[in-house]
Design a protein around this motif. Sequence first.
Motif, PDB file in Angstrom:
ATOM      1  N   ALA A 142      93.874  84.440  34.953  1.00 53.24           N
ATOM      2  CA  ALA A 142      92.489  85.352  34.792  1.00 53.24           C
ATOM      3  C   ALA A 142      92.492  86.346  33.557  1.00 53.24           C
ATOM      4  N   PHE A 143      93.754  86.939  33.687  1.00 54.71           N
ATOM      5  CA  PHE A 143      94.143  87.820  32.535  1.00 54.71           C
ATOM      6  C   PHE A 143      94.085  87.187  31.107  1.00 54.71           C
ATOM      7  N   SER A 144      94.881  86.046  30.906  1.00 50.22           N
ATOM      8  CA  SER A 144      94.582  85.322  29.666  1.00 50.22           C
ATOM      9  C   SER A 144      93.372  84.969  29.090  1.00 50.22           C
ATOM     10  N   ILE A 145      92.687  84.581  30.343  1.00 52.22           N
ATOM     11  CA  ILE A 145      91.202  83.901  29.957  1.00 52.22           C
ATOM     12  C   ILE A 145      90.402  85.209  29.374  1.00 52.22           C
ATOM     13  N   VAL A 146      90.415  86.138  30.187  1.00 50.77           N
ATOM     14  CA  VAL A 146      89.690  87.357  29.719  1.00 50.77           C
ATOM     15  C   VAL A 146      90.092  87.932  28.503  1.00 50.77           C
ATOM     16  N   VAL A 147      91.185  87.835  28.192  1.00 52.78           N
ATOM     17  CA  VAL A 147      91.924  88.468  26.899  1.00 52.78           C
ATOM     18  C   VAL A 147      91.259  87.607  25.741  1.00 52.78           C
ATOM     19  N   MET A 148      91.571  86.387  26.086  1.00 59.99           N
ATOM     20  CA  MET A 148      91.029  85.199  25.183  1.00 59.99           C
ATOM     21  C   MET A 148      89.587  85.436  24.908  1.00 59.99           C
ATOM     22  N   GLY A 149      88.780  85.601  25.901  1.00 61.33           N
ATOM     23  CA  GLY A 149      87.381  85.561  25.824  1.00 61.33           C
ATOM     24  C   GLY A 149      86.812  86.946  25.046  1.00 61.33           C
ATOM     25  N   GLY A 150      87.612  87.953  25.128  1.00 66.75           N
ATOM     26  CA  GLY A 150      87.128  89.216  24.530  1.00 66.75           C
ATOM     27  C   GLY A 150      87.178  90.130  25.809  1.00 66.75           C
ATOM     28  N   LEU A 151      87.872  91.330  26.236  1.00 60.98           N
ATOM     29  CA  LEU A 151      87.754  91.986  27.392  1.00 60.98           C
ATOM     30  C   LEU A 151      86.300  92.584  27.423  1.00 60.98           C
ATOM     31  N   GLY A 152      85.951  92.391  28.727  1.00 58.34           N
ATOM     32  CA  GLY A 152      84.469  92.871  29.204  1.00 58.34           C
ATOM     33  C   GLY A 152      83.551  91.986  28.671  1.00 58.34           C
ATOM     34  N   SER A 153      83.825  90.839  27.981  1.00 56.72           N
ATOM     35  CA  SER A 153      82.740  89.973  27.389  1.00 56.72           C
ATOM     36  C   SER A 153      82.558  88.963  28.447  1.00 56.72           C
ATOM     37  N   VAL A 154      81.558  88.760  29.395  1.00 53.46           N
ATOM     38  CA  VAL A 154      81.319  87.763  30.479  1.00 53.46           C
ATOM     39  C   VAL A 154      80.868  86.500  29.695  1.00 53.46           C
ATOM     40  N   SER A 155      80.363  86.338  28.792  1.00 56.08           N
ATOM     41  CA  SER A 155      79.941  85.322  28.164  1.00 56.08           C
ATOM     42  C   SER A 155      81.431  84.608  27.337  1.00 56.08           C
ATOM     43  N   GLY A 156      81.962  85.375  26.916  1.00 58.32           N
ATOM     44  CA  GLY A 156      83.414  85.465  26.312  1.00 58.32           C
ATOM     45  C   GLY A 156      84.261  84.607  27.285  1.00 58.32           C
ATOM     46  N   SER A 157      84.304  85.083  28.532  1.00 60.64           N
ATOM     47  CA  SER A 157      85.110  84.738  29.703  1.00 60.64           C
ATOM     48  C   SER A 157      84.809  83.210  29.862  1.00 60.64           C
ATOM     49  N   LEU A 158      83.491  82.957  29.895  1.00 62.30           N
ATOM     50  CA  LEU A 158      83.060  81.665  30.351  1.00 62.30           C
ATOM     51  C   LEU A 158      83.486  80.501  29.303  1.00 62.30           C
ATOM     52  N   VAL A 159      83.093  81.141  28.007  1.00 61.74           N
ATOM     53  CA  VAL A 159      83.862  80.024  27.140  1.00 61.74           C
ATOM     54  C   VAL A 159      85.190  79.898  27.269  1.00 61.74           C
ATOM     55  N   ALA A 160      85.960  80.906  27.173  1.00 61.19           N
ATOM     56  CA  ALA A 160      87.536  80.854  27.390  1.00 61.19           C
ATOM     57  C   ALA A 160      88.144  80.110  28.421  1.00 61.19           C
ATOM     58  N   ALA A 161      87.385  80.457  29.600  1.00 61.34           N
ATOM     59  CA  ALA A 161      87.802  79.701  30.719  1.00 61.34           C
ATOM     60  C   ALA A 161      87.519  78.107  30.564  1.00 61.34           C
ATOM     61  N   PHE A 162      86.632  77.649  30.062  1.00 59.88           N
ATOM     62  CA  PHE A 162      86.473  76.192  29.655  1.00 59.88           C
ATOM     63  C   PHE A 162      87.383  75.810  28.431  1.00 59.88           C
ATOM     64  N   VAL A 163      87.838  76.543  27.631  1.00 60.09           N
ATOM     65  CA  VAL A 163      88.994  76.262  26.569  1.00 60.09           C
ATOM     66  C   VAL A 163      90.227  75.995  27.286  1.00 60.09           C
ATOM     67  N   VAL A 164      90.655  76.883  28.185  1.00 61.88           N
ATOM     68  CA  VAL A 164      91.869  77.130  28.789  1.00 61.88           C
ATOM     69  C   VAL A 164      92.052  75.719  29.715  1.00 61.88           C
ATOM     70  N   GLY A 165      90.812  75.661  30.643  1.00 62.49           N
ATOM     71  CA  GLY A 165      90.807  74.583  31.676  1.00 62.49           C
ATOM     72  C   GLY A 165      91.004  73.127  31.106  1.00 62.49           C
ATOM     73  N   TYR A 166      90.134  72.866  29.985  1.00 60.06           N
ATOM     74  CA  TYR A 166      90.208  71.680  29.223  1.00 60.06           C
ATOM     75  C   TYR A 166      91.712  71.392  28.671  1.00 60.06           C
ATOM     76  N   LEU A 167      92.250  72.642  28.012  1.00 59.25           N
ATOM     77  CA  LEU A 167      93.544  72.485  27.222  1.00 59.25           C
ATOM     78  C   LEU A 167      94.526  72.117  28.140  1.00 59.25           C
ATOM     79  N   GLU A 168      94.611  72.637  29.464  1.00 60.25           N
ATOM     80  CA  GLU A 168      95.367  72.357  30.442  1.00 60.25           C
ATOM     81  C   GLU A 168      95.267  70.729  30.827  1.00 60.25           C
ATOM     82  N   THR A 169      93.834  70.650  31.070  1.00 58.26           N
ATOM     83  CA  THR A 169      93.582  69.107  31.514  1.00 58.26           C
ATOM     84  C   THR A 169      94.257  68.126  30.629  1.00 58.26           C
ATOM     85  N   LEU A 170      94.001  68.519  29.424  1.00 61.94           N
ATOM     86  CA  LEU A 170      94.291  67.488  28.361  1.00 61.94           C
ATOM     87  C   LEU A 170      96.084  67.296  28.300  1.00 61.94           C
TER      88      LEU A 170
END
Lengths: 413, 289
Positions: free
Chosen positions: B228-256
Amino acid sequence: MSKPHLLRPALFAGAACLALAGVAQAQEPIRIGVIGEESAVAGASITKAAQMAADDINAKGGIAGRKVEVITYDNHSSAADGVRAFQRAVSQDHVVGVIATYISEVALAIEPWSARLHMPFITTGAASNEISKQVHKDYDHFKYTFHGWLTSAFIAQSICDAQHDLLVTGLHMKTAVIMSEDAAWTTPLDERYMDCLPKAGLQVLDHIRFNPDTTDFTPIFRQIEAKNPDVIVTGISHVGVQPTVQWRDQQVPIPMVGQSSQATTSTFWKDTNGAANGVVTASAATPGVALTETTIPFTEAYQKRFGDSPSYTGYTTYDAVHYLAEAVGRAGSNDPDKVVAEMEKTNYLGTVGRIQFYGKDDPFTHALKYGPGLVTGVTFQWQDGKQVTLWPADKANGKLQFPPFVKTQHAAN
Amino acid sequence: MLALQILIDGFAISALYALGAVGFTLLFGVSGVLNLSHGAIVVVAALIGWAAASILGTYLGNLVGVLAALAAAYATYFAVVRPIQRSPAIPREETEIFVLTGTLLWSIMIQVGAAWWFTDNPVTIRPLIAGVVNIVGVRTPANEVMIAVLCWVVIGLLWLLVNRTRAGRALLAAAINPRGLVLLGFELDSIYLLVWTIYGVLAGIAGVLLASFLGVGTNNIGQLTASAFSIVVMGGLGSVSGSLVAAFVVGYLETLTAYLVAPTLRPVPALLLLVLVVYVRPQGLLGRR
């Protein structure tokens, strides 16, 4: 006449000393340190079963007039905590021997301390071959360590023997994929699998070792499915719930057999919400199957006292407390070298079979002897919440039966 | 076939990551709290939900799990975070460090306590929908599909709450200018309570869904907080839409990585990317500071 006269006071004094020593020993209990993993499914049975064994021995009057006292410690699945507990058992609690752990890494960390401190040590759940190999390599130094559960090599052999009868002869299966967690105990396990599965009639199509921290097993199951094997042969102990539940939820159509240590206790059925249905694993014993005359009474008493059935470490620890205490009784003292000498003569009919240890000249020095008439382990399958024993055939109380999503018929073609 | 498989599996896990991270980032955006007991609260939901499900059935069990996470979130706020924020002994500029340390220690307490009570074995909650569906040849558990849908429904509801209600707009305002909000007569306390409530519910839903999808236990607490911490830092602390984007980047990168390289290396590339983001764009993908 003068001779006896002279000797009499000496004899009398000697007898008095012996009697006094006897009285002192009658008062001093046989103290055994027991180090378990209270938070782990497979390791939590260790301290419970040890306490039961001590209570049972004491209810029958103890060993050679001495009560057995068990002092328990938790190693939190950590080698460092395991070693600390061992040191404390020796220096502070003055035990005569220590029984510990289902984790090979912890057992291997304690082993040199058992050598240094000259303290008899039995691991009742770890499996790595290295534990007994070490004793063989440097006997004089490491002779204080005993391996009270089958080594990985014999576990793999037991599984190969069982699956030959069940899958190759019974279901005409021909191919397998090995799926093991990356840990000390699975290195020798997999080595033996690679050797004995083909001999048992199962060609090994792939060999997967995965990180025990893995949470999502989907990619691993897909990789296995792509090879289209008849069966998955597992080597898992640190993990268990997650691969089993995901196997069921994803309806992976390949049966899972092998060693799944967490599946050996009844809590596994609850932890997986019944996803364990159809899982086949090796174990020390199963509830309701009399490997010896003590198996069923022990299992029932354990279940009554703790609510769940013991994991494999429960059976082996219950036995270990008995044969260690008896060895101390036979040795007639707490002297570690005398206790070790008596431990080597162990011929004890326990809950898992007849317990004897390999000697100095065997490559598995101080490991449990494997074979018919000794300890072979059992193979059972979870069926509708019950552990149904399938192997050895003379102990079996049911037949293989897989859930509907598992396909076994294509193997016959 | 493999590509489709990755697309489906990656979507489900990303949606779950997104749900877990959104509450975490909202909490930081509104109240400035980086809650390092996040993973522990998620796991509390799973463990209590699992235990309750065996008595009350799956649906009620899940509900109890979510309520347990809410209770754990309140406990975190009232017993750990608020006393630190209000303590006169702690200099204002050091409050954040104290909150970080406090929540980390709190997390360890929960982890040790829960491991003692429940064992450290992972638990799984029975799926709400059993069985599998065939999506263009890929055998997918029906539960996985439902989880992905449910995650997006909850995130959608959250968006409505924040953007379409008075209380939600007050939350946004607090994130931008808390002092101004106080001048307008809003109670910051009640806004903080609201954001902790939202956070607790989101973490609870993520926890019970994770338990029914992959299974979860006390050993996963550190990893859950870290992701959660890395997704939030990657997306931009405090940015909800940034976290959503980062969650998908991380999720897909891990799955790949899990499918194409090795399941063992799963978290590695995402962490490398995080280092890169921090280095090249420290404010995160969509961060505003």
